[in-house]
Design a protein around this motif. Structure first.
Motif, PDB file in Angstrom:
ATOM      1  N   VAL A  35      64.465 -38.934 -43.171  1.00  0.00           N
ATOM      2  CA  VAL A  35      63.637 -39.546 -42.139  1.00  0.00           C
ATOM      3  C   VAL A  35      62.205 -39.669 -42.625  1.00  0.00           C
ATOM      4  O   VAL A  35      61.640 -38.715 -43.176  1.00  0.00           O
ATOM      5  N   VAL A  36      61.600 -40.828 -42.395  1.00  0.00           N
ATOM      6  CA  VAL A  36      60.165 -40.985 -42.584  1.00  0.00           C
ATOM      7  C   VAL A  36      59.553 -41.243 -41.212  1.00  0.00           C
ATOM      8  O   VAL A  36      59.987 -42.137 -40.480  1.00  0.00           O
ATOM      9  N   SER A  37      58.597 -40.411 -40.862  1.00  0.00           N
ATOM     10  CA  SER A  37      57.886 -40.524 -39.590  1.00  0.00           C
ATOM     11  C   SER A  37      56.621 -41.340 -39.800  1.00  0.00           C
ATOM     12  O   SER A  37      55.860 -41.099 -40.740  1.00  0.00           O
ATOM     13  N   THR A  38      56.383 -42.321 -38.921  1.00  0.00           N
ATOM     14  CA  THR A  38      55.180 -43.147 -39.021  1.00  0.00           C
ATOM     15  C   THR A  38      54.421 -43.101 -37.703  1.00  0.00           C
ATOM     16  O   THR A  38      55.013 -42.962 -36.630  1.00  0.00           O
ATOM     17  N   ASP A  39      53.109 -43.196 -37.800  1.00  0.00           N
ATOM     18  CA  ASP A  39      52.261 -43.179 -36.604  1.00  0.00           C
ATOM     19  C   ASP A  39      50.845 -43.524 -37.030  1.00  0.00           C
ATOM     20  O   ASP A  39      50.575 -43.696 -38.232  1.00  0.00           O
ATOM     21  N   LEU A  40      49.946 -43.579 -36.064  1.00  0.00           N
ATOM     22  CA  LEU A  40      48.548 -43.839 -36.392  1.00  0.00           C
ATOM     23  C   LEU A  40      47.945 -42.693 -37.186  1.00  0.00           C
ATOM     24  O   LEU A  40      47.061 -42.894 -38.019  1.00  0.00           O
ATOM     25  N   ALA A  41      48.410 -41.469 -36.905  1.00  0.00           N
ATOM     26  CA  ALA A  41      47.939 -40.278 -37.613  1.00  0.00           C
ATOM     27  C   ALA A  41      48.960 -39.174 -37.402  1.00  0.00           C
ATOM     28  O   ALA A  41      49.761 -39.214 -36.473  1.00  0.00           O
ATOM     29  N   GLY A  42      48.952 -38.182 -38.282  1.00  0.00           N
ATOM     30  CA  GLY A  42      49.797 -37.023 -38.113  1.00  0.00           C
ATOM     31  C   GLY A  42      51.251 -37.226 -38.485  1.00  0.00           C
ATOM     32  O   GLY A  42      52.109 -36.433 -38.087  1.00  0.00           O
ATOM     33  N   VAL A  65      61.080 -43.973 -38.237  1.00  0.00           N
ATOM     34  CA  VAL A  65      60.751 -43.836 -36.816  1.00  0.00           C
ATOM     35  C   VAL A  65      59.277 -44.149 -36.620  1.00  0.00           C
ATOM     36  O   VAL A  65      58.415 -43.521 -37.249  1.00  0.00           O
ATOM     37  N   THR A  66      58.950 -45.093 -35.751  1.00  0.00           N
ATOM     38  CA  THR A  66      57.555 -45.346 -35.405  1.00  0.00           C
ATOM     39  C   THR A  66      57.163 -44.457 -34.220  1.00  0.00           C
ATOM     40  O   THR A  66      58.000 -44.024 -33.438  1.00  0.00           O
ATOM     41  N   GLY A  67      55.861 -44.189 -34.120  1.00  0.00           N
ATOM     42  CA  GLY A  67      55.408 -43.278 -33.070  1.00  0.00           C
ATOM     43  C   GLY A  67      56.001 -41.896 -33.235  1.00  0.00           C
ATOM     44  O   GLY A  67      56.289 -41.196 -32.264  1.00  0.00           O
ATOM     45  N   GLY A  68      56.167 -41.470 -34.479  1.00  0.00           N
ATOM     46  CA  GLY A  68      56.908 -40.258 -34.774  1.00  0.00           C
ATOM     47  C   GLY A  68      56.105 -38.974 -34.759  1.00  0.00           C
ATOM     48  O   GLY A  68      56.661 -37.908 -35.032  1.00  0.00           O
ATOM     49  N   ALA A  69      54.808 -39.031 -34.453  1.00  0.00           N
ATOM     50  CA  ALA A  69      53.976 -37.833 -34.543  1.00  0.00           C
ATOM     51  C   ALA A  69      54.042 -36.962 -33.301  1.00  0.00           C
ATOM     52  O   ALA A  69      53.640 -35.794 -33.342  1.00  0.00           O
ATOM     53  N   LYS A  76      51.086 -43.772 -42.377  1.00  0.00           N
ATOM     54  CA  LYS A  76      50.235 -44.368 -41.352  1.00  0.00           C
ATOM     55  C   LYS A  76      50.771 -45.759 -41.028  1.00  0.00           C
ATOM     56  O   LYS A  76      50.944 -46.596 -41.928  1.00  0.00           O
ATOM     57  N   LEU A  77      51.064 -45.992 -39.749  1.00  0.00           N
ATOM     58  CA  LEU A  77      51.576 -47.296 -39.336  1.00  0.00           C
ATOM     59  C   LEU A  77      51.060 -47.633 -37.953  1.00  0.00           C
ATOM     60  O   LEU A  77      51.416 -46.999 -36.959  1.00  0.00           O
ATOM     61  N   ASP A  78      50.203 -48.625 -37.891  1.00  0.00           N
ATOM     62  CA  ASP A  78      49.774 -49.237 -36.642  1.00  0.00           C
ATOM     63  C   ASP A  78      50.729 -50.390 -36.387  1.00  0.00           C
ATOM     64  O   ASP A  78      50.758 -51.358 -37.146  1.00  0.00           O
ATOM     65  N   VAL A  79      51.529 -50.287 -35.311  1.00  0.00           N
ATOM     66  CA  VAL A  79      52.585 -51.281 -35.104  1.00  0.00           C
ATOM     67  C   VAL A  79      52.045 -52.658 -34.768  1.00  0.00           C
ATOM     68  O   VAL A  79      52.812 -53.631 -34.737  1.00  0.00           O
ATOM     69  N   THR A  80      50.737 -52.773 -34.524  1.00  0.00           N
ATOM     70  CA  THR A  80      50.142 -54.093 -34.285  1.00  0.00           C
ATOM     71  C   THR A  80      49.642 -54.742 -35.571  1.00  0.00           C
ATOM     72  O   THR A  80      49.132 -55.861 -35.536  1.00  0.00           O
ATOM     73  N   SER A  81      49.792 -54.040 -36.706  1.00  0.00           N
ATOM     74  CA  SER A  81      49.247 -54.517 -37.977  1.00  0.00           C
ATOM     75  C   SER A  81      50.347 -55.033 -38.896  1.00  0.00           C
ATOM     76  O   SER A  81      51.207 -54.268 -39.332  1.00  0.00           O
ATOM     77  N   ASN A  89      59.899 -47.005 -31.823  1.00  0.00           N
ATOM     78  CA  ASN A  89      59.661 -46.098 -30.702  1.00  0.00           C
ATOM     79  C   ASN A  89      58.217 -46.097 -30.206  1.00  0.00           C
ATOM     80  O   ASN A  89      57.961 -45.727 -29.063  1.00  0.00           O
ATOM     81  N   ALA A  90      57.272 -46.499 -31.029  1.00  0.00           N
ATOM     82  CA  ALA A  90      55.862 -46.405 -30.657  1.00  0.00           C
ATOM     83  C   ALA A  90      55.581 -47.200 -29.380  1.00  0.00           C
ATOM     84  O   ALA A  90      56.069 -48.315 -29.206  1.00  0.00           O
ATOM     85  N   GLY A  91      54.774 -46.606 -28.502  1.00  0.00           N
ATOM     86  CA  GLY A  91      54.429 -47.304 -27.259  1.00  0.00           C
ATOM     87  C   GLY A  91      53.336 -46.564 -26.526  1.00  0.00           C
ATOM     88  O   GLY A  91      52.979 -45.429 -26.857  1.00  0.00           O
ATOM     89  N   ILE A  92      52.792 -47.217 -25.520  1.00  0.00           N
ATOM     90  CA  ILE A  92      51.748 -46.630 -24.687  1.00  0.00           C
ATOM     91  C   ILE A  92      52.114 -46.831 -23.219  1.00  0.00           C
ATOM     92  O   ILE A  92      52.886 -47.716 -22.871  1.00  0.00           O
ATOM     93  N   ALA A  93      51.540 -45.988 -22.360  1.00  0.00           N
ATOM     94  CA  ALA A  93      51.677 -46.183 -20.919  1.00  0.00           C
ATOM     95  C   ALA A  93      50.798 -47.346 -20.496  1.00  0.00           C
ATOM     96  O   ALA A  93      49.710 -47.558 -21.038  1.00  0.00           O
ATOM     97  N   ALA A  94      51.281 -48.111 -19.557  1.00  0.00           N
ATOM     98  CA  ALA A  94      50.520 -49.249 -19.045  1.00  0.00           C
ATOM     99  C   ALA A  94      50.923 -49.467 -17.588  1.00  0.00           C
ATOM    100  O   ALA A  94      51.947 -48.965 -17.135  1.00  0.00           O
ATOM    101  N   GLY A  95      50.132 -50.204 -16.873  1.00  0.00           N
ATOM    102  CA  GLY A  95      50.452 -50.474 -15.481  1.00  0.00           C
ATOM    103  C   GLY A  95      49.218 -50.930 -14.738  1.00  0.00           C
ATOM    104  O   GLY A  95      48.133 -51.053 -15.310  1.00  0.00           O
ATOM    105  N   GLY A  96      49.391 -51.164 -13.439  1.00  0.00           N
ATOM    106  CA  GLY A  96      48.260 -51.572 -12.623  1.00  0.00           C
ATOM    107  C   GLY A  96      48.599 -52.712 -11.693  1.00  0.00           C
ATOM    108  O   GLY A  96      49.448 -53.551 -12.001  1.00  0.00           O
ATOM    109  N   ARG A  97      47.929 -52.725 -10.561  1.00  0.00           N
ATOM    110  CA  ARG A  97      48.093 -53.825  -9.619  1.00  0.00           C
ATOM    111  C   ARG A  97      47.569 -55.118 -10.247  1.00  0.00           C
ATOM    112  O   ARG A  97      46.643 -55.104 -11.051  1.00  0.00           O
TER     113      ARG A  97
END
Length: 267
Positions: free
Chosen positions: A31-38, A9-13, A42-47, A71-79
């Protein structure tokens, strides 16, 4: 029900990722949990290098992978005239290309195994597209489209691919928003706060939805209704979205502060 699956699982922290890790473990999966930390890894999905290390770990420890959860993701948006191009690039790099990298990393392994399951966390925003959210809706719609294509492309190897499309639920996603436009951050925050659902509720629906052959996993009634109404009653859908656009225009013209924007959005 198959027990003891090998799951990454990415973004698992935190948030939905952490809830998914718990839900898989509760049903007897490894299950192995991956994320930038915690997390376990350690898995940066852009790397690309991090993805290679994750694949090497899976091969060394398990000899294969049954379930990949992107699963890893960030909020984004904007006009369109407010959000910077760098925001578009960051959102797409994480929310879309992170999923692409995960699939490209583990599909060859799953093909050799003649089986596997890929679950890609998209969003109801990938199916229903409100204004002032284009950097997010574009990336999540891409995840939905790619997942459907792979659902059919990989089926001869007995690899199932599904996109998860939750609407708003209580999580820390809004805290990852760092864009120049305050409007979507306020909108997201208010909708998240009002939701009766938590990450554990969505995770349970994901686990159940994985037992179906539907390329889409719709996790909540609000999302199911919104998706159905978009197609069954397009006139009402368009009227609603135009109304949101008009509200955003009014906020822009009034030059409200973010705090005032919150009050207006809640009306």
């Amino acid at each position: 029900m198959t027990q003891g699956r090998r799951v990454l699982v990415t973004g698992g922290a935190s948030g939905l990722g952490a809830a998914l890790v718990e839900a898989f473990a509760a049903r007897g999966d490894r299950v192995v949990s991956t994320d930038l930390a915690g997390a376990d890894l350690k898995l940066d999905v852009t790397s690309d290098d991090d993805w290679e290390r994750a694949r090497d770990w899976v091969e060394e420890q398990w000899g294969g992978l049954d379930v990949l959860v992107n699963n890893a993701g960030i909020a984004a948006g904007g006009r369109i005239d407010v959000a910077g191009f760098d925001e578009w690039q960051r959102g797409i790099e994480i929310n879309l290309y992170g999923v692409v990298r995960g699939c490209r990393t583990f599909v060859p392994m799953m093909k050799r195994q003649e089986g596997g399951h890929i679950v890609n966390t998209a969003s109801m925003a990938g199916l229903v597209h409100p204004p002032a959210m284009a950097p997010y809706t574009a990336a999540k719609a891409g995840v939905v489209a790619m997942s459907e294509s792979l659902h059919f492309e990989l089926s001869p190897w007995r690899i199932k691919v599904q996109a998860v499309c939750p609407s708003y639920f209580r999580t820390n996603l809004a805290s990852s928003f760092s864009g120049a436009d305050p409007v979507p951050a306020v909108m997201i925050g208010r909708l998240v706060d009002k939701s009766p659902l938590g990450a554990e509720d969505i995770a349970a629906e994901v686990i159940a939805g994985m037992e179906t052959d539907d390329p889409l996993i719709l996790t909540d009634e609000v999302g199911r209704v919104a998706y159905r109404d978009k197609h069954a009653d397009p006139d009402t859908y368009r009227k609603q979205q135009h109304g949101y656009g008009a509200k955003i225009r009014a906020l822009t013209d009034s030059a409200e502060t973010p705090n005032h924007t919150s009050q207006e959005t809640d009306r």
